[in-house]
Design a protein around this motif. Structure first.
Motif, PDB file in Angstrom:
ATOM      1  N   PRO A  44       0.832  -1.198   0.000  1.00 56.46           N
ATOM      2  CA  PRO A  44       0.000   0.000   0.000  1.00 56.46           C
ATOM      3  C   PRO A  44       0.870   1.253   0.000  1.00 56.46           C
ATOM      4  O   PRO A  44       1.903   1.303   0.674  1.00 56.46           O
ATOM      5  CB  PRO A  44      -0.793  -0.095   1.309  1.00 56.46           C
ATOM      6  N   ILE A  46       0.484   5.264   0.715  1.00 55.16           N
ATOM      7  CA  ILE A  46      -0.481   6.212   1.272  1.00 55.16           C
ATOM      8  C   ILE A  46       0.125   7.610   1.320  1.00 55.16           C
ATOM      9  O   ILE A  46       1.287   7.800   0.954  1.00 55.16           O
ATOM     10  CB  ILE A  46      -0.944   5.781   2.675  1.00 55.16           C
ATOM     11  N   GLY A  47      -0.635   8.555   1.753  1.00 55.17           N
ATOM     12  CA  GLY A  47      -0.136   9.917   1.912  1.00 55.17           C
ATOM     13  C   GLY A  47      -0.739  10.908   0.940  1.00 55.17           C
ATOM     14  O   GLY A  47      -0.452  12.094   1.000  1.00 55.17           O
ATOM     15  N   PHE A 362      -5.254   3.779   9.784  1.00 57.27           N
ATOM     16  CA  PHE A 362      -3.820   3.793   9.490  1.00 57.27           C
ATOM     17  C   PHE A 362      -3.176   2.487   9.929  1.00 57.27           C
ATOM     18  O   PHE A 362      -2.422   1.864   9.181  1.00 57.27           O
ATOM     19  CB  PHE A 362      -3.177   4.987  10.213  1.00 57.27           C
ATOM     20  N   VAL A 363      -3.495   2.063  11.153  1.00 58.01           N
ATOM     21  CA  VAL A 363      -2.873   0.847  11.676  1.00 58.01           C
ATOM     22  C   VAL A 363      -3.462  -0.387  10.993  1.00 58.01           C
ATOM     23  O   VAL A 363      -2.727  -1.300  10.603  1.00 58.01           O
ATOM     24  CB  VAL A 363      -3.035   0.785  13.206  1.00 58.01           C
ATOM     25  N   LEU A 365      -4.662  -0.783   8.102  1.00 57.88           N
ATOM     26  CA  LEU A 365      -4.294  -0.932   6.700  1.00 57.88           C
ATOM     27  C   LEU A 365      -3.010  -1.750   6.527  1.00 57.88           C
ATOM     28  O   LEU A 365      -2.777  -2.324   5.472  1.00 57.88           O
ATOM     29  CB  LEU A 365      -4.133   0.456   6.068  1.00 57.88           C
ATOM     30  N   GLN A 366      -2.213  -1.820   7.588  1.00 61.19           N
ATOM     31  CA  GLN A 366      -0.994  -2.638   7.516  1.00 61.19           C
ATOM     32  C   GLN A 366      -1.310  -4.108   7.306  1.00 61.19           C
ATOM     33  O   GLN A 366      -0.465  -4.869   6.862  1.00 61.19           O
ATOM     34  CB  GLN A 366      -0.193  -2.516   8.817  1.00 61.19           C
ATOM     35  N   VAL A 394      -6.287   7.961   7.545  1.00 62.57           N
ATOM     36  CA  VAL A 394      -4.975   7.342   7.368  1.00 62.57           C
ATOM     37  C   VAL A 394      -3.910   8.420   7.149  1.00 62.57           C
ATOM     38  O   VAL A 394      -2.844   8.389   7.763  1.00 62.57           O
ATOM     39  CB  VAL A 394      -4.998   6.378   6.172  1.00 62.57           C
ATOM     40  N   ASP A 395      -4.212   9.379   6.287  1.00 57.86           N
ATOM     41  CA  ASP A 395      -3.181  10.332   5.877  1.00 57.86           C
ATOM     42  C   ASP A 395      -3.124  11.581   6.762  1.00 57.86           C
ATOM     43  O   ASP A 395      -2.076  12.200   6.889  1.00 57.86           O
ATOM     44  CB  ASP A 395      -3.432  10.769   4.435  1.00 57.86           C
TER      45      ASP A 395
END
Lengths: 396, 157
Positions: A44, A46-47, A362-363, A365-366, A394-395
Motif C-alpha cells: 500500500p 499512502i499519503g 492507518f494501523v 491498513l498494515q 490514514v493520511d
C-alpha cells in the motif's frame, strides 16, 4: 522488485491499483505483485490526502484544533472530535455534565451507524450488489439530516466542545430520531435479505482474507476486523468512557475471521447501536449541556448582551484561547473502525505542543498484505473493502 | 514501584529510569537502549500488554534528549494501559525498532521517521510514509516552519 528473467521462471506481474481506483476506497494506491491470478505481495502507498493537520494544530489554539481534527476521518467526525476533546478535558480536569455525555454517546452511535452504512454501501458496490448502495445511502442521508439539525452541518460538525456540546438538542429532534430508530431495524433486515443469504455475496466473502487473531493483534488491528476474528475487544466495554457503562449492549463477535464474518459483525453492531440510542432517548437526563467554566467554555450567547464579564471572557477565549496545564494525555475511544486515540502534549500555553491522532484505519491498513497474500486478485477487492480504511484518517 | 516497572526491571535490570502516574495514566520512562527488552517483557509478562496501540513522538528542542518517544501499550486481558517513554537524542536521533516485537510497529515508526527524523535501527523498510519520498526535512519538528514550504507541482503549469 525486479522481474526474475531466468528461463522456466514465470515473471511476476506488477499491477497498480489506484491511487484513484474505485475499488480502493478513496485515494489509496496498491502495488500488487501477481503470479497469474494469485496475489504474491501487496504494497500500500499512502499519503495522498496528507494535509498536515497535526502540524496545523500546533499553530492554532486548543479550541481551534477541534475544528481541524474533525476533518481527519471524514466518515467518523464525531469520533475524531470526541477523542480530542476527551484528551483536552483530561488535561484540564474539567467535568462534563451528564446530559452532554449522553448526547455524545447518542451522536457517536448514530455516527457508527452512518459510517457502517457507507461501508456496507460501497462494499456492496465493489462486489456487484449495487442496490444495497442506494438503500444504504438513503438511510445515511436521513442520518446526515439529523446531524444537520443538531449542529448545522452535515459533515465536519464542530458540535462537541471542550467541556460538553455546543448547544442542546433542537426541538423536534428526538421525535425525528425516534421515527428513524423505529424504521431502521426493518431497513437492516432489508439489507440482510439482499446480502446475508446471497450465494454470490457468500462466495465472494466466505473464507476470504483470514488471519488468526494473534497475528491481527501483533499488527495492531482493532475494531470490527479484530472482533470478527474472535477477540471481544471493545473499548466501550473494556475501558468505558462517557458513561457507556450505563448502557446495555452486546459486543458482536465472530470466530471465522473472514470477510463474511466482518460483514456480519458490522451489521450486528448497527443493531446494537440502535439499542444504545433507544436507551439514550428513554433516559436522557436534564441539565446543562456544557461545563460551567468560564475560563474554558464560551459564555451563553444571550449573556453577551448584558454582562460585561461575559463579553470579556468571550473576547479572551476567541482571541487568545484557554490555557491547558502542562502534561500529556491519551484518551482512546472505540470509533467505527477500532481504537481511535488522541495523544496531546501541553506546555501550559494556549496552543498544543503536540497533537497526534492514533487513527485505526492507518494501523489496520498494515494488515492488507498479510490478508491478501495467496488470495486471488478479485478477493483483494473484498478484503480491502472489509478492512474499511478511510483515507482522510490514514493520511491526516 | 508499579508492577509494570517491576516486570521490566526483572527482564532487564536498570532499564527503568522513572515512573509517574498522572490523570490515571501510568508512564514508565525507560532507557533508550532497553526499549526492545522492555516492550518484550511487557508483551510476554503476566499483564500481557499484547497490543501496541501507538508509537508517537514529541519534539522538545530545549531538552538534551530532544525527541521524546511514547509507546502506548494495551492489555487485552484487563484493558490496562501503560505508556513507555524514552528520549531519542538531539543529534542524530535513533533508537532500536520494536518491529521484532510487534510487526504493527512498522508504519508507526515510519511515520515518526518521516515527521521527526528519528531513525529506527533494524526496521525492515524505513522510508517516508505520508510525505513524498523526496521531501526535504521533517515537518513535525518544532523548527520546521509552517507556510514556508514550496508550492508543489508549480513548475508543471
Amino acid at each position: 522488485m525486479l522481474a526474475d528473467t531466468r528461463p522456466g521462471v514465470r515473471a511476476p506481474l506488477l499491477i497498480n491499483l489506484g491511487p484513484n481506483h474505485p475499488s480502493t476506497h478513496g485515494v489509496l494506491r496498491l502495488i500488487v505483485e501477481l503470479d497469474g491470478e494469485v496475489v504474491k505481495e501487496v504494497t500500500p502507498v499512502i499519503g495522498y490526502l496528507h494535509t498536515g493537520i497535526e502540524k496545523q494544530c500546533e499553530n492554532k489554539t486548543w479550541w481551534q484544533g477541534v475544528t481541524l481534527v474533525t476533518r481527519m476521518d471524514y466518515l467518523a467526525p464525531f469520533a475524531n472530535i470526541k477523542t480530542y476533546t476527551m484528551s483536552v478535558e483530561k488535561l484540564l480536569g474539567i467535568e462534563v455534565p451528564g446530559r452532554a455525555q449522553w448526547i455524545r454517546v447518542l451522536l457517536a452511535e448514530l455516527n457508527r451507524i452512518a459510517s457502517h452504512l457507507v461501508w456496507l454501501g460501497t462494499s456492496g458496490l465493489e462486489l456487484g450488489a449495487m442496490s444495497v448502495f442506494f438503500y444504504c445511502y438513503r438511510e445515511r442521508d436521513e442520518l446526515l439530516d439529523l446531524f444537520e439539525m443538531v449542529s448545522g452541518e452535515r459533515m465536519n460538525h464542530r458540535y462537541f466542545q471542550v467541556g460538553g456540546c455546543a448547544q442542546d438538542l433542537p426541538p423536534g429532534f428526538i421525535e425525528r430520531l425516534q421515527a428513524f430508530i423505529d424504521e431502521m431495524p426493518r431497513r437492516i433486515d432489508e439489507y440482510e435479505a439482499l446480502l446475508t443469504g446471497n450465494p454470490i455475496w457468500k462466495d465472494r466473502m466466505k473464507g476470504v482474507g483470514v488471519l488468526p487473531a494473534d497475528d491481527l493483534i501483533a499488527l495492531g488491528v482493532t475494531g470490527p476486523t479484530l472482533r470478527a476474528a474472535g477477540v471481544p475487544h471493545d473499548l466501550r466495554k473494556t475501558n468505558p468512557y462517557s458513561g457507556y457503562e450505563h448502557f446495555q449492549f452486546e459486543v458482536p463477535t465472530a470466530t471465522e475471521g473472514d470477510c463474511y464474518a466482518r460483514y456480519l459483525v458490522r451489521v450486528r453492531e448497527m443493531r446494537e447501536s440502535l439499542r444504545i440510542i433507544q436507551q439514550v432517548i428513554d433516559g436522557l437526563p436534564e441539565g446543562p449541556t456544557i461545563a460551567d467554566d468560564r475560563k474554558v467554555v464560551l459564555p451563553p450567547r444571550e449573556e453577551l448582551a448584558w454582562s460585561m464579564e461575559a463579553l470579556i471572557h468571550h473576547f479572551k477565549l476567541v482571541s487568545e484561547g484557554f490555557k491547558v496545564p502542562a502534561g500529556e494525555a491519551y484518551a482512546p475511544i472505540e470509533s467505527p473502525r477500532g481504537e481511535m486515540g488522541c495523544y496531546v502534549v501541553s506546555d501550559g500555553g494556549p496552543k498544543p505542543h503536540r497533537v497526534h491522532m492514533r487513527d485505526p484505519s492507518f494501523v489496520n491498513l498494515q494488515a492488507t498484505a498479510p490478508l491478501c497474500r495467496g488470495n486471488y486478485l478479485a478477493d483483494l477487492i473484498a478484503i480491502v473493502a472489509t478492512l474499511d480504511p478511510v483515507m482522510g484518517g490514514v493520511d491526516r | 514501584m508499579s508492577d509494570v516497572s517491576a516486570q521490566i526491571e526483572m527482564a532487564s535490570p536498570g532499564a527503568v529510569v522513572g515512573e509517574h502516574e498522572l490523570l490515571g495514566e501510568l508512564t514508565v520512562e525507560v532507557q533508550k537502549e532497553r526499549i526492545v527488552e522492555a516492550c518484550r517483557a511487557l508483551r510476554d509478562g503476566p499483564s500481557q500488554y499484547v497490543l501496541l496501540s501507538d508509537i508517537t513522538c514529541a519534539d522538545f528542542p530545549d531538552e538534551p534528549g530532544r525527541f521524546r518517544l511514547a509507546y502506548e501499550l494495551t492489555s487485552l486481558a484487563t484493558g490496562a494501559r501503560v505508556r513507555l517513554r524514552t528520549w531519542a537524542g538531539a543529534l542524530d536521533p535513533e533508537i532500536e525498532s520494536v518491529t521484532s516485537v510487534w510487526p504493527g510497529a512498522n508504519w508507526m515508526e515510519r511515520e515518526v521517521y518521516d515527521m521527526f527524523g528519528v531513525r529506527f535501527n533494524g526496521h525492515p523498510d524505513l522510508c517516508r510514509i505520508l510525505n513524498p519520498l523526496d521531501w526535504d526535512g521533517h515537518p513535525l519538528r518544532r523548527d520546521y516552519p509552517i507556510g514556508g514550504e514550496e508550492v508543489q507541482f508549480s513548475d508543471a503549469v
